[in-house]
Design an enzyme around this catalytic site. Structure first.
Site, PDB file in Angstrom:
ATOM      1  N   HIS A   1       9.993  14.462 -30.143  1.00  0.00           N
ATOM      2  CA  HIS A   1       9.714  14.144 -31.539  1.00  0.00           C
ATOM      3  C   HIS A   1      11.013  14.325 -32.312  1.00  0.00           C
ATOM      4  CE1 HIS A   1       7.173  14.925 -35.389  1.00  0.00           C
ATOM      5  NE2 HIS A   1       7.403  13.638 -35.203  1.00  0.00           N
ATOM      6  N   SER A  23       9.133  18.300 -41.298  1.00  0.00           N
ATOM      7  CA  SER A  23       9.150  17.631 -42.595  1.00  0.00           C
ATOM      8  C   SER A  23       9.946  18.436 -43.614  1.00  0.00           C
ATOM      9  CB  SER A  23       7.707  17.448 -43.090  1.00  0.00           C
ATOM     10  OG  SER A  23       7.687  16.821 -44.342  1.00  0.00           O
ATOM     11  N   ARG A  68       3.975   6.752 -47.512  1.00  0.00           N
ATOM     12  CA  ARG A  68       4.687   6.224 -46.341  1.00  0.00           C
ATOM     13  C   ARG A  68       4.975   4.729 -46.463  1.00  0.00           C
ATOM     14  NH1 ARG A  68       6.176   9.945 -42.081  1.00  0.00           N
ATOM     15  NH2 ARG A  68       4.874  11.792 -42.387  1.00  0.00           N
ATOM     16  N   ARG A 107      -2.967  12.852 -41.134  1.00  0.00           N
ATOM     17  CA  ARG A 107      -3.668  13.060 -39.870  1.00  0.00           C
ATOM     18  C   ARG A 107      -4.784  14.095 -40.042  1.00  0.00           C
ATOM     19  NH1 ARG A 107      -1.392  15.782 -36.660  1.00  0.00           N
ATOM     20  NH2 ARG A 107       0.412  16.494 -37.862  1.00  0.00           N
ATOM     21  N   LYS A 131      15.798  15.269 -41.607  1.00  0.00           N
ATOM     22  CA  LYS A 131      15.969  14.525 -40.350  1.00  0.00           C
ATOM     23  C   LYS A 131      16.286  13.051 -40.606  1.00  0.00           C
ATOM     24  CE  LYS A 131      12.277  13.598 -38.012  1.00  0.00           C
ATOM     25  NZ  LYS A 131      11.070  13.671 -37.158  1.00  0.00           N
ATOM     26  N   THR A 132      15.476  12.424 -41.464  1.00  0.00           N
ATOM     27  CA  THR A 132      15.677  11.000 -41.743  1.00  0.00           C
ATOM     28  C   THR A 132      16.983  10.771 -42.493  1.00  0.00           C
ATOM     29  OG1 THR A 132      13.294  10.616 -41.830  1.00  0.00           O
ATOM     30  CG2 THR A 132      14.695   8.966 -42.861  1.00  0.00           C
ATOM     31  N   ASP A 179      11.808   8.564 -35.025  1.00  0.00           N
ATOM     32  CA  ASP A 179      10.736   9.546 -34.872  1.00  0.00           C
ATOM     33  C   ASP A 179      10.363   9.918 -33.439  1.00  0.00           C
ATOM     34  OD1 ASP A 179       8.885  11.229 -36.283  1.00  0.00           O
ATOM     35  OD2 ASP A 179       7.271   9.909 -35.668  1.00  0.00           O
ATOM     36  N   LYS A 199       0.427   8.117 -33.879  1.00  0.00           N
ATOM     37  CA  LYS A 199       0.559   9.447 -33.291  1.00  0.00           C
ATOM     38  C   LYS A 199      -0.310   9.616 -32.044  1.00  0.00           C
ATOM     39  CE  LYS A 199       3.703  11.230 -35.909  1.00  0.00           C
ATOM     40  NZ  LYS A 199       5.072  11.401 -35.334  1.00  0.00           N
TER      41      LYS A 199
END
Length: 526
Positions: free
Chosen positions: A217, A235, A319, A56, A239-240, A254, A198
């Site tokens: 989020h 990050s 990604r 981003r 989390k994932t 997400d 996003k």
């Protein structure tokens, strides 16, 4: 220029002969290959590169300064204002740019799995692979989908259009502009597809709270009894990894909304990080990468066409974009009840936070507003030792409204639904980064499982003297010696020094929330 003329120009573009509308994924892949936009890997995924922009571009993101939103937006470095005339001028330039293309790609979709809060989307792309990305990440229409009475939000993405900052009022050649009154997201100068995803998340972070829905989020999953859990974390916090559980259904990885009815996914797909991806550690993601998946900036062997997830020569922000249905235990439609458990994840490189601690509502609001984790030495130029980093509500770049509003909504929902909130440190134990060791993943999984099952709800705790956190004395599957961080350090004085250093960082960061109640302020470190 008025709204009617703006949209008449858009309608003319969408109805032009160059438009390829709602093509199937197979046709879009075929066009991407013919246009040399990417190449297929051995799994059938389409590998693409995004050029100079591999992430981003927050300094190039703007919100149009319009009467209906100007007094609601938290203006600043995150939400930069841009004049309506400046936006309109760029809008017409981008449409003219797209009119001269041999073909452009258009599709319809939705954001928000709960139909009551769903918004329709129309996505206009210059690149075929961007259209695939949009089709995989947003919610796809079905034969049963009804026409929405709401005007769609339109994404217009023209990567090859480069802005002229002197004449176009931007900061660089790239721009991402949201107009809430025109219901348009205008993107140019960047090929990074994540800007589309996003931007719509930012839109929902404005629209949902206005409808008394908390936008978040976070990832979310549900147990076999329908018990819902939310996982917040920046990050590198896990989390994932921790939300992917073969015994629980994935609601989403997400972006979510929490309404009076429960939790719902904002998206229809996943945008998973691929760096060092392995079948052993993350089998769900590994197996999801097949035909129709977009692999973004992942190195591919020129001879074998095999993806190399350990190669970060293009970027560490590699990604994979795929539909949520590619995860075998995904909940579709992605709508569930109210959460029973919330997990805040942090990777504390100072090594002083407990591996798990129970939070009061006030502590939950404090840590939600703080959004803490650590930057490690070597991850950025000039970072030679661990640095505390804070991202408000674990998603500062995507929040158009004042952060306190999201935190207050969270506090209300914790009260309403008697939610248990835990802070889980997936970082270091026994010493800071370089001295101690990373938390044992097996132990972390056991702690998360104990939190989700309710085993820690009434567990005996002690209160940390500096951070005020409530540390359980026992946790199934975890040695007692691991639970109290000070006890894991050989040098107790060094622990005290590091703990006070991190506490000071928390206090300094929280000074910006001057309007929050003293009860919340006092819930932080002493």
């Amino acid at each position: 220029m008025n709204t009617i003329s703006l949209h008449s120009e858009l309608i003319n573009l969408v109805n032009s002969t160059t438009v390829q509308e709602n093509l199937p994924i197979s046709s879009l892949i075929e066009k991407s290959l013919r246009r040399s936009e990417g190449k297929l890997t051995t799994t059938g995924a389409l590998s693409v590169e995004t050029g100079a922009y591999t992430g981003r571009s927050p300094k190039d993101k703007f919100i149009v300064h319009e009467p209906s939103v100007k007094d609601k937006i938290e203006w600043g470095t995150v939400n930069q204002p841009i004049a309506k005339d400046t936006f309109t001028s760029l809008y017409y330039k981008v449409l003219e740019h797209l009119k001269n293309k041999e073909e452009i790609f258009v599709s319809d979709g939705f954001a928000g799995a709960d139909h009551k809060y769903q918004i329709p989307l129309k996505v206009i792309n210059e690149f075929a692979w961007h259209q695939i990305f949009a089709r995989q990440l947003f919610i796809r229409p079905t034969e049963e989908s009804e026409a929405s009475p709401k005007q769609p939000f339109t994404i217009i993405s023209a990567p090859s259009f480069k802005a002229d900052p002197l004449n176009d009022g931007t900061n660089s050649e790239a721009f991402v502009i949201i107009s809430f009154e025109e219901r348009v997201v205008l993107i140019g100068g960047t090929e990074y597809a994540g800007e589309m995803k996003k931007s719509i998340f930012s839109v929902m972070n404005f629209i949902l709270p206005e409808a008394d829905v908390l936008s978040m989020h976070c990832s979310a999953n549900a147990g076999r009894e329908g018990d819902v859990a939310l996982f917040f974390g920046l990050s590198g916090t896990g989390k994932t990894t921790l939300s992917a559980d073969p015994l629980r259904s994935l609601i989403g990885d997400d972006e979510h909304g929490w309404s009076s009815n429960g939790v719902f996914n904002i998206e229809g797909g996943c945008y998973a990080k691929c760096v060092n991806l392995s079948k052993e550690k993350e089998p769900e993601i590994w197996n999801a990468i097949g035909f129709g998946t977009i692999l973004e900036n992942v190195a591919v062997d020129a001879t074998t066409d095999k993806a190399d997830y350990e190669d970060t020569s293009l970027t560490e922000n590699t990604r994979a974009a795929y539909p949520i249905e590619a995860i075998p235990n995904a909940l579709v439609p992605s709508v569930a009840g109210h959460p029973k458990t919330i997990i805040f994840l942090t990777a504390d490189a100072f090594g002083v936070l407990p591996p798990i601690s129970k939070l009061t509502k006030e502590q939950a609001m404090y840590h939600f507003l703080s959004g803490y984790t650590s930057k490690l030495a070597g991850t950025e130029r000039g970072v030679t030792s661990p640095e505390a980093t804070f991202s408000t509500c674990f998603g500062a770049p995507f929040l158009p409204l004042p952060a306190v509003r999201y935190a207050e909504m969270l506090g209300e929902k914790i009260d309403q639904h008697d939610v248990n909130v835990y802070l889980v440190n997936t970082g270091w134990s026994g010493g800071e980064y370089g001295v101690g060791k990373r938390m044992n993943l097996k132990h972390t999984r056991a702690m998360v499982q104990a939190a989700l099952s309710g085993e820690l709800r009434s567990a005996e705790t002690i209160t940390d003297s500096i951070f005020g956190l409530h540390i359980p004395l026992h946790c199934p599957g975890v040695p007692d010696s691991v639970l109290k961080p000070r006890d894991t350090w050989t040098d107790k004085q060094a622990y005290d020094q590091k703990a006070k250093e991190l506490a000071t960082n928390f206090k300094k960061n929280f000074q910006k929330f001057d309007s929050i109640s003293h009860r919340i302020k006092n819930a932080g470190p002493k």
